[in-house]
Design a protein around this motif. Sequence first.
Motif, mmCIF file in Angstrom:
data_model
loop_
_atom_site.group_PDB
_atom_site.id
_atom_site.type_symbol
_atom_site.label_atom_id
_atom_site.label_comp_id
_atom_site.label_asym_id
_atom_site.label_seq_id
_atom_site.Cartn_x
_atom_site.Cartn_y
_atom_site.Cartn_z
ATOM 1 N N UNK A 77 0.812 -1.212 0.000
ATOM 2 C CA UNK A 77 0.000 0.000 0.000
ATOM 3 C C UNK A 77 0.852 1.271 0.000
ATOM 4 N N UNK A 78 2.176 1.118 0.011
ATOM 5 C CA UNK A 78 3.070 2.277 0.053
ATOM 6 C C UNK A 78 4.068 2.172 -1.089
ATOM 7 N N UNK A 79 3.946 3.063 -2.061
ATOM 8 C CA UNK A 79 4.899 3.115 -3.159
ATOM 9 C C UNK A 79 4.739 1.971 -4.143
ATOM 10 N N UNK A 80 5.351 2.141 -5.312
ATOM 11 C CA UNK A 80 5.421 1.091 -6.326
ATOM 12 C C UNK A 80 6.870 0.959 -6.764
ATOM 13 N N UNK A 81 7.272 -0.295 -7.042
ATOM 14 C CA UNK A 81 8.676 -0.591 -7.280
ATOM 15 C C UNK A 81 8.818 -1.467 -8.517
#
Length: 674
Positions: free
Chosen positions: A280-284
């Motif tokens: 739910x935090x950031x995309x990589x």
Amino acid sequence: MRVAGILVACLLAACSEQSQVSTEEQGANTNTFAISDLADPNDYVDNFALLDHEGRSHELYYYQDAPAIVVMIQGNGCPIVRNAWSDFKAVKDAFADKGVHFYMLNANKQDTRDSVRREAEEFAFDIPVLKDETQLIAESLGVKRTAEVLVISPEDWSIVYRGPVNDRLGYGQQRADASAHYLTDALTAVLEGKPVEKRIRRSKGCIVNLPEVAKRAEHAQISYSETIAPLLEKNCASCHEEGGIAPWAMTDYGMIEGFAPMIREVVRTKRMPPWSADPHVGTFSNARGLTVEERQTLVHWIEAGAPRGDGPDPLATRVSHASDWPLGEPDLIIEAPAFDVPASGIVDYQFPTVLNPLDRDVWVKAVTVVPGDKTVVHHALVGSSEQVTKPGEGDYEDVFDNYLIGFVPGAESYIYPEDTGVQVKAGGEFRFQMHYTTSGRATTDRTKLGLYFHDEPPTHPLRQQVALNVALGIPPNSVDHMEQAYFEFDRPATLYMLFPHSHYRGKASTFDVIYPDGREETILSVPAYDFNWQHSYNLAEPLDVPAGSRLLHRTLYDNTVRNLANPNPERTVPWGLQSHDEMLYGSFMFRWTEETAENILHDPLQFDLRQFYGFADRDMDGKLVREEVWGRLAQSWDRGDLKGADTDGDNALSFDEYYQMTLARIKARNQNSR
């Protein structure tokens, strides 16, 4: 534990003693079942790991020494849950100091983590609400309705009570006071070592829709050939192959069937596939964890008995690439000196060097590290230098002079961001920092470095820095002890990659950007840090930050006996290279946004000083006071030597004052040495 072929029956039964209301109350709803269907509540409750409504990780078996664990099934908007909360909280408050742990569990498809967090804030839930996004845990617990409470005994992981908190609530009506206190009575019995008088009671609440429960027959039709084997090949087989870093190879269906119950366990506990970022935090760009749908499919197939079905076996014909260069043949291969790793014991960090054979300057665009023996190379850091190290004088900082790559198992390559590179000058040497861990057998490692060059110089130099804290002192028996450090960018920067690192006591880590206007943005959260799997997190989109922004790195440490990896919970833990000590180490790759290969803006001195300043400034107010410094700086402060540096007379050093003071000292030292 039961074998895979009967997992469906046992997992539904394991916790399916759902207390139900009458059919008159429920109407013809198909989600009901009769009391005669209730199973023996002494069945085993399998371990699981879930994130809560605030993004923190919780694993059930972590509390194996607790007298009991209590879970209430929660659902947003359910009036019975909302009304039962005050009663549940009263029980929690009464038993919390007796070591009992309390959770809520939300498995509603319609509820998101954000909506659960808002519900928790509105109704003042002061316990973790675990979000079961896959619904796999709720399915295995036999969940039917919200507001039901499960009391789990860590002694044998059985459910010793399931039912309502008390008899106060009904549908559309409630008593002013309860006349029977079922949960209190159950916990009292457990703490006294007595059996619960009545372990299963009817419970009222809102129906939890678990649609896959009705599709058990369909799960047996999931294709191994077309669905499961490709899923495993994509996400798992690169490590689980002959010569790979995993302990067994996914060579064919027979291996998968044999390990099926174990695969189910590591998926439910999120140990595999190894990927620790909060989704739910950031995309990589290098994310490799299973999606919600992939986890559901894999576990449902296993619980259906792991059927082989028809079709070819893709794993049986898969070609292993364990010993190949994954990016193709490098432009330059450097082999570190051979090192003999013993069968057991602690191996000191090794700092081998290799002379640079190049007679020209090059710009590196990608790097790969291939360990000679993947079972013993915990990590390898590699850099280059124009200088040549004298024998025996290398240390762990040398690789950062011109940093190239950090290798950890499963992350052997790094392709630098587009139009960036690291320049390696002719001559000098390549420097390695090798961390070996013994594997039970003696072996010899010959790690190789592969470099890939740009044909033409890239536009931007790529740089690396670390937000760290070498002044650690983690108290004995402390849980959730937090340490932090920041790096402040003195000019606009573009962030590409983040790498949190700690040792056995590391529990969770975050990276936040604090912008000049005070706004704070979390760009990476690792809720369940795993020392065995240390990942780099490559931002899917580079992040531009203005001058004056701070990159803040925080880590929580678990220095308790419940942390099974903890070497000594009675010890105050300092900074140290070896794993029995600790680190706060937040590495990141970036470029100065306006810097080019032809217009170098980098200030190495300021770069290094800002690293120190970012952990010495413990209250993060942008000033150093006497209580925050030590060593020679503290001695100078006590002697009054810093009065000239404190230009604004506030008995503190801003970074600019500290920087100018350092420049003056360097100038004076150079003049005295002439």
